[in-house]
Design an enzyme around this catalytic site. Sequence first.
Site, PDB file in Angstrom:
ATOM      1  N   GLU A   1     -10.922   9.323   1.206  1.00 46.83           N
ATOM      2  CA  GLU A   1     -10.115   9.127   2.410  1.00 46.83           C
ATOM      3  C   GLU A   1      -8.843   9.953   2.368  1.00 46.83           C
ATOM      4  OE1 GLU A   1     -10.862   4.304   2.644  1.00 46.83           O
ATOM      5  OE2 GLU A   1      -8.850   5.117   2.627  1.00 46.83           O
TER       6      GLU A   1
ATOM      7  N   CYS B   1      -1.466  11.918   3.373  1.00 42.15           N
ATOM      8  CA  CYS B   1      -1.678  11.192   2.126  1.00 42.15           C
ATOM      9  C   CYS B   1      -3.012  11.645   1.542  1.00 42.15           C
ATOM     10  CB  CYS B   1      -1.666   9.689   2.417  1.00 42.15           C
ATOM     11  SG  CYS B   1      -1.958   8.686   0.958  1.00 42.15           S
TER      12      CYS B   1
ATOM     13  N   CYS C   1     -10.918   4.992  -9.103  1.00 40.25           N
ATOM     14  CA  CYS C   1      -9.723   5.038  -9.948  1.00 40.25           C
ATOM     15  C   CYS C   1      -9.930   4.101 -11.132  1.00 40.25           C
ATOM     16  CB  CYS C   1      -8.499   4.594  -9.136  1.00 40.25           C
ATOM     17  SG  CYS C   1      -6.950   4.637 -10.056  1.00 40.25           S
TER      18      CYS C   1
ATOM     19  N   CYS D   1      -5.284  -1.584 -11.149  1.00 36.71           N
ATOM     20  CA  CYS D   1      -4.195  -2.440 -10.650  1.00 36.71           C
ATOM     21  C   CYS D   1      -4.799  -3.632  -9.910  1.00 36.71           C
ATOM     22  CB  CYS D   1      -3.265  -1.656  -9.736  1.00 36.71           C
ATOM     23  SG  CYS D   1      -2.425  -0.308 -10.600  1.00 36.71           S
TER      24      CYS D   1
ATOM     25  N   CYS E   1      -5.064  -3.641  -5.892  1.00 37.49           N
ATOM     26  CA  CYS E   1      -5.390  -2.402  -5.182  1.00 37.49           C
ATOM     27  C   CYS E   1      -6.887  -2.277  -4.902  1.00 37.49           C
ATOM     28  CB  CYS E   1      -4.920  -1.209  -6.012  1.00 37.49           C
ATOM     29  SG  CYS E   1      -5.304   0.375  -5.271  1.00 37.49           S
TER      30      CYS E   1
ATOM     31  N   CYS F   1      -5.017   1.476   1.087  1.00 36.46           N
ATOM     32  CA  CYS F   1      -5.600   2.423   0.166  1.00 36.46           C
ATOM     33  C   CYS F   1      -7.064   2.089  -0.111  1.00 36.46           C
ATOM     34  CB  CYS F   1      -4.824   2.384  -1.145  1.00 36.46           C
ATOM     35  SG  CYS F   1      -3.075   2.155  -0.877  1.00 36.46           S
TER      36      CYS F   1
END
Length: 345
Positions: free
Chosen positions: A90, A103, A110, A114, A117, A334
């Site tokens: 994205e 962005c 990832c 976290c 997230c 996100c």
Amino acid sequence: MKSLYDFNYEQIQEFALEQGWKKFRGHQIFQWLYRSRVDDIDEMSNLSKDTRDLLKQDFIISPLTLRDKQVAKDGTTKYLFALADGALIESVLMLFDYGKSVCVTSQVGCNMGCAFCASGLTKKQRNLTSGEMVAQVMYIQKELDKQGERVSHIVVMGTGEPFDNYEQVMNFLATLNHDRGLGIGARHITISTCGIVPRIYEFSKEHTQYNLAVSLHAPNDQLRNQLMPVNQAYPLDTLMQALDYYGTENNRRLTFEYILLKGVNDQPIHAKQLAKLIGKRNAYINLIPYNSVDEKGFQGVDHNSAMIFYDQLMKLGVRCTIRKEHGGDIDAACGQLRVKHLQKR
Ligand code: SAH
């Protein structure tokens, strides 16, 4: 196939020399990519047909295809792209009074894990290449070209940890920053990291003038360990030491990102601890409204509570801002659009 966007300005000239061409050929190709912003190698009309055919054997221009696009009422636009291997990423265009900011995603998935997230819902599959990051911005720039507008700011805050893909990210930014590339000013470029300490030292020594933002989200190790596993490898004192080194090498103001999570890190004690942690550093805290992620079980705070936390920090002498929410009516958090598409598969 490789993308021509993978080369920065110096690399494309070297490439031209390796082919036995004049260095100037590299310069010309770069002009076609970033000034004329062509989509097809055959549009590079000052190259001979043979040269174009040679290029076409090994290269494409953009490695992305658009899969979905959402436009929010405030103009925030979210793009879902498929890469050549089918991976989905994205990018987001945000409109500010000072300009237009993109962005950028730096990894597929990832590994930082976290707790709050959405990006980490899928583990890292791979790093993006420099060209795949350049292509995100170029796609959006080409859309803006139709309105005579330009991308003026870049934030590397999409899915992924940029300092876990350091070389490619720096290469990508070099192309966008280069005055023969898109010419986006270094001070208009921001890299956000969760705090990978060795890379902060490396970055500090490069003196790029890019802005550094650090995702803090907790003012003490106990809480930060829970929210951000990276803190177990690089706890707060180690992180702060690295940031002080950054401060001595670069006379730039740091940004700390701090998502306000209801009942987790939003209490008066947290404001006090934050003030103590930041101290007299040349830094400010960006308080971020939380985009809730169904799978994660955290809640954001309302605007009123955010203002109370803000006031507490200001009274303690910490400079801070509250980030304006963008694209509240689309899947702007996100990784959310991507996760939705992966679930559909
Ligand atoms: N890995 C880098 C950059 C990508 S995340 C980093 O950690 O900084 C960019 C920012 O968005 C980080 O501050 C991250 O903590 C924050 N973020 C992640 N999920 C979010 C959510 N659901 N709502 C608001 N901010 C979020």
